[in-house]
Design an enzyme around this catalytic site. Sequence first.
Site, PDB file in Angstrom:
ATOM      1  N   ASP A 113      -3.450  -4.838   7.521  1.00 46.78           N
ATOM      2  CA  ASP A 113      -4.286  -6.021   7.299  1.00 46.78           C
ATOM      3  C   ASP A 113      -4.788  -6.445   8.669  1.00 46.78           C
ATOM      4  OD1 ASP A 113      -3.879  -6.120   4.521  1.00 46.78           O
ATOM      5  OD2 ASP A 113      -2.012  -7.230   4.773  1.00 46.78           O
ATOM      6  N   ASP A 133      -8.578  -5.692   0.180  1.00 49.81           N
ATOM      7  CA  ASP A 133      -8.043  -6.843  -0.550  1.00 49.81           C
ATOM      8  C   ASP A 133      -9.172  -7.663  -1.168  1.00 49.81           C
ATOM      9  OD1 ASP A 133      -5.493  -6.104   0.313  1.00 49.81           O
ATOM     10  OD2 ASP A 133      -5.515  -7.506   2.002  1.00 49.81           O
TER      11      ASP A 133
END
Length: 150
Positions: A113, A133
């Site tokens: 991330d 995401d």
Amino acid sequence: MKYAILTVSIAAGDILLKKHMEERLAWGERKPICKGKIVLRKYHNHGIAFNFLEKHLGLVKILGASLILSLAICWCILLQKKHASGLLWGLSFLLGGGASNLYDRAVRGYVVDYFSFQTPLKWLNRIIFNVSDLCIFLGGIIVFIKRNTR
């Protein structure tokens, strides 16, 4: 063909972005962009969202692969239907994002991330995302809306 291009573009594009962020961002570095509204920072998620099931990587991989396979089967079936374009767009976003995150889990053992938002909502500022995401979230919304407007 356009749905396949979208799916592959999302997966490949985010895999390349994750590689770039892994190589360029130092651990703990925070790099504001877009007038400070987005902050680039590296994080390794060893589980599902919010590190849920982080101690069970095997289970997370099996669940992810099963979900991707199920979505891919639905996607292939819907390709044969004339009036399923909305669902196909949503599934393409879901598949592209899911495939990129599944690739990370399989190859790295964690999902990379690399950005968060800076908002008045402190709880949102703590969440670190990747493009996959956002595609999964968008795809889920599209599928939900299209599925419930039939």
